[in-house]
Enzyme design. Structure first.
Site, mmCIF file in Angstrom:
data_model
loop_
_atom_site.group_PDB
_atom_site.id
_atom_site.type_symbol
_atom_site.label_atom_id
_atom_site.label_comp_id
_atom_site.label_asym_id
_atom_site.label_seq_id
_atom_site.Cartn_x
_atom_site.Cartn_y
_atom_site.Cartn_z
ATOM 1 N N LYS A 1 31.254 14.121 9.065
ATOM 2 C CA LYS A 1 30.118 15.055 9.049
ATOM 3 C C LYS A 1 30.462 16.350 8.321
ATOM 4 C CE LYS A 1 26.462 17.372 9.872
ATOM 5 N NZ LYS A 1 25.188 17.119 9.184
ATOM 6 N N CYS B 1 23.666 24.567 7.921
ATOM 7 C CA CYS B 1 24.695 23.513 7.795
ATOM 8 C C CYS B 1 25.722 23.835 6.725
ATOM 9 C CB CYS B 1 24.049 22.189 7.405
ATOM 10 S SG CYS B 1 22.716 21.680 8.419
ATOM 11 N N LYS C 1 28.349 26.618 6.862
ATOM 12 C CA LYS C 1 29.200 26.619 8.066
ATOM 13 C C LYS C 1 30.150 25.431 8.115
ATOM 14 C CE LYS C 1 26.944 24.989 11.686
ATOM 15 N NZ LYS C 1 27.337 23.705 12.312
HETATM 16 N N1 SAJ Z 1 21.157 24.554 -2.934
HETATM 17 C C1 SAJ Z 1 21.555 24.917 -4.219
HETATM 18 N N2 SAJ Z 1 21.746 23.932 -5.139
HETATM 19 C C2 SAJ Z 1 21.566 22.607 -4.838
HETATM 20 C C3 SAJ Z 1 21.168 22.268 -3.524
HETATM 21 C C4 SAJ Z 1 20.961 23.252 -2.588
HETATM 22 O O1 SAJ Z 1 21.735 26.090 -4.526
HETATM 23 O O2 SAJ Z 1 21.742 21.760 -5.713
HETATM 24 C C5 SAJ Z 1 20.998 25.604 -1.917
HETATM 25 C C6 SAJ Z 1 19.611 25.664 -1.306
HETATM 26 O O3 SAJ Z 1 18.814 26.576 -2.028
HETATM 27 C C7 SAJ Z 1 19.905 26.172 0.099
HETATM 28 C C8 SAJ Z 1 21.267 25.601 0.420
HETATM 29 O O4 SAJ Z 1 21.864 25.269 -0.843
HETATM 30 O O5 SAJ Z 1 20.003 27.589 0.124
HETATM 31 C C9 SAJ Z 1 21.242 24.357 1.306
HETATM 32 O O6 SAJ Z 1 20.319 23.468 0.737
HETATM 33 P P1 SAJ Z 1 20.246 21.899 1.240
HETATM 34 O O7 SAJ Z 1 19.317 21.200 0.329
HETATM 35 O O8 SAJ Z 1 21.600 21.366 1.421
HETATM 36 O O9 SAJ Z 1 19.462 22.002 2.633
HETATM 37 P P2 SAJ Z 1 20.041 22.016 4.105
HETATM 38 O O10 SAJ Z 1 20.870 23.199 4.370
HETATM 39 O O11 SAJ Z 1 18.895 21.762 5.018
HETATM 40 O O12 SAJ Z 1 21.025 20.749 4.117
HETATM 41 C C10 SAJ Z 1 20.749 19.665 4.921
HETATM 42 C C11 SAJ Z 1 22.070 19.067 5.191
HETATM 43 N N3 SAJ Z 1 21.860 18.040 6.182
HETATM 44 C C12 SAJ Z 1 22.670 18.040 7.288
HETATM 45 O O13 SAJ Z 1 23.569 18.813 7.438
HETATM 46 C C13 SAJ Z 1 22.392 17.012 8.280
HETATM 47 C C14 SAJ Z 1 22.662 18.463 3.939
HETATM 48 O O14 SAJ Z 1 23.811 17.686 4.274
HETATM 49 C C15 SAJ Z 1 21.705 17.544 3.272
HETATM 50 O O15 SAJ Z 1 22.264 17.105 2.038
HETATM 51 C C16 SAJ Z 1 20.415 18.284 2.989
HETATM 52 O O16 SAJ Z 1 19.906 18.757 4.255
HETATM 53 C C17 SAJ Z 1 19.428 17.298 2.413
HETATM 54 O O17 SAJ Z 1 19.097 17.484 1.236
HETATM 55 O O18 SAJ Z 1 19.045 16.368 3.132
#
Ligand code: SAJ
Length: 446
Positions: free
Chosen positions: A222, A276, A279
């Site tokens: 994870k 997530c 952290k």
């Molecule tokens: N971000 C970028 N570039 C990217 C992708 C994201 O700058 O290519 C930024 C986003 O703007 C955001 C942050 O990163 O500020 C996180 O974005 P995220 O798409 O990872 O969204 P989260 O935080 O909801 O991530 C969750 C995570 N799921 C779990 O921890 C269970 C992550 O592992 C998943 O990949 C993501 O959801 C998903 O896309 O499902």
């Protein structure tokens, strides 16, 4: 009760379940298990949430397709009820733990919520109970914290009186129910039989692989899967900084790089927020804090991503100086305060870092976000008289913005784009001084 007897009760849906922590993970999990026919007790520290839930009202904000209806249905049928009282857990056969596991300012998990749960749970555990931690935890936490604390508070031994597993969740705001139903899960058991028993439970609500393994593997999977994403994003951000310096367009570079087989360059941007990704890499690192493992990539990726909101400040400083305005005396509009597009979730938002930094320098900042309470309202009114607009989040509402109308209400035509919401050529053609993550000033002349 033996694990064999528990598996039979699970197959017959007679096992009585509990979920401790009814947040964005625990609540949908409790509702889904109740929907498939289990009697589920939710334990939640916040009395107001308990009241909402027992009235069938969903306390989770944001757009979560199907959750509110599902919750009201299972509460009405009596399959799910919530309480603040641990004593009500006395008759529970399986207890899922879904509490927050943040890291502190030194990136160390203190596990306050988890420790409190384990302390309260031990004395009321019944023989044969299965305790499954779903929260994200550092490698070694089950062995070094969960087992000792539960044995201490119960006065009993693990794997004889009670059983322990770790099944990390993979939810995402906006897709809570969908992810819970369709994403595979790692079923880490202290013993192989425990892992098999966990599969019998989760098979009831998950239509995807259930991969049995041990607890340490589940803990590493994870935290590593999210550290992986953080490193990928950091790489994209570092290439963006290179493109700015050499006068290339990182978005074009990314498009062409990803045409090469096995390349998946992520999106560069204004930073990485959420509950997530910022952290979990630190939880992974914490798992080897006492070991001689030289971690370089994971901390470096965190540093790159944490720098991006400050890079946005420097792009803004440069654009304002071209317009003849000092950053310290500017009136700046920040568009987007959530951490993710079209979300109301502001946890660890990069915008918060930028706003604090600008205010510390003496700039006057106004914030707009169509999803976040307190920052909603008419965008043009809110940015009226500002010297610059900084786009931090690619909310859908920003894409159709009329740049001429925007220019008309600004004091200076400065636009800094952290998520490539606008086309640089077009913005410049309309008279804006434009800066963007990953696009060098020179590239506009090509
Ligand atoms: N971000 C970028 N570039 C990217 C992708 C994201 O700058 O290519 C930024 C986003 O703007 C955001 C942050 O990163 O500020 C996180 O974005 P995220 O798409 O990872 O969204 P989260 O935080 O909801 O991530 C969750 C995570 N799921 C779990 O921890 C269970 C992550 O592992 C998943 O990949 C993501 O959801 C998903 O896309 O499902």
């Amino acid at each position: 009760m033996s694990l064999g007897e528990l598996r039979i009760k699970l197959e017959q849906k007679e096992a009585r379940l509990a979920v401790i922590g009814l947040g964005y993970v625990g609540l949908p999990v409790a509702a889904l298990l109740a929907e498939v026919g289990f009697d589920v007790l939710g334990v939640e520290i916040r009395g107001d949430r308990v009241e909402d839930i027992n009235r069938g009202v969903c306390p989770i904000e944001g757009v979560e397709p199907g959750l509110a209806e599902l919750l009201s249905g299972v509460v009405a049928s009596g399959k799910l009820r919530a309480t603040v009282n641990y004593d009500d857990l006395k008759d529970r056969d399986v207890i899922l733990i879904d509490v927050e596991t943040p890291v502190d300012e030194n990136n160390i998990p203190r596990y306050e919520a988890l420790r409190s749960v384990l302390k309260n749970l031990g004395p009321i555990l019944q023989p044969g109970a299965l305790v499954i931690v779903e929260s994200t935890i550092a490698p070694g936490t089950i062995r070094n914290i969960v087992v000792p604390l539960l044995e201490q508070s119960s006065g009993r031994k693990a794997n004889t009186f009670f059983y322990i597993g770790h099944c990390p969740e993979r939810v995402m705001p906006g897709k809570l129910l969908a992810n819970l139903r369709t994403l595979s899960r790692v079923c880490g058991g202290m013993t192989p039989e425990t892992a098999e028993t966990m599969k019998v439970l989760y098979r009831n609500m998950i239509d995807a692989d259930l991969d049995p393994t041990d607890c340490i593997t589940a803990e590493v999977v994870k935290t590593a899967e999210n550290a992986y994403r953080d490193v990928q994003i950091a790489f994209a951000n570092e290439v963006a900084l290179i493109c700015e310096a050499v006068g290339a367009d990182v978005w074009k570079v990314r498009e062409l790089v990803n045409k090469s087989p096995q390349r998946q360059m992520h999106l560069p941007g204004a930073g990485v927020g959420g509950h997530c990704i910022p952290k979990d890499p630190w939880l992974l690192a914490y798992g080897v804090k006492d070991k001689d493992v030289p971690l370089r990539i994971i901390p470096a990726a965190r540093a790159v991503n944490d720098y991006m909101p400050l890079h946005m400040r420097e792009l803004l400083r440069d654009a304002l100086s071209e317009a003849g305005r000092e950053l310290e005396r500017a009136r700046v509009a920040v568009l987007g305060y959530a951490y993710l597009e079209d979300s109301d979730d502001v946890r660890n938002s990069p915008s918060e870092v930028l706003v604090r930094s600008l205010q510390k320098l003496g700039a006057y900042v106004v914030i707009h976000d169509p999803w976040v309470e307190g920052y909603q309202g008419d965008l043009m009114e809110r940015v009226q008289g500002c010297d610059a607009v900084v786009v931090m989040v690619a909310h859908g509402a920003y894409r159709p913005l009329d740049l001429q109308a925007l220019k008309a209400v600004l004091r200076l035509p400065v636009l800094v784009d952290g998520r490539r919401v606008f086309d640089g050529e077009d913005a410049r053609a309309q008279g804006f001084i434009y800066r963007s993550v990953g696009r060098g000033k020179q590239e506009s002349g090509r």
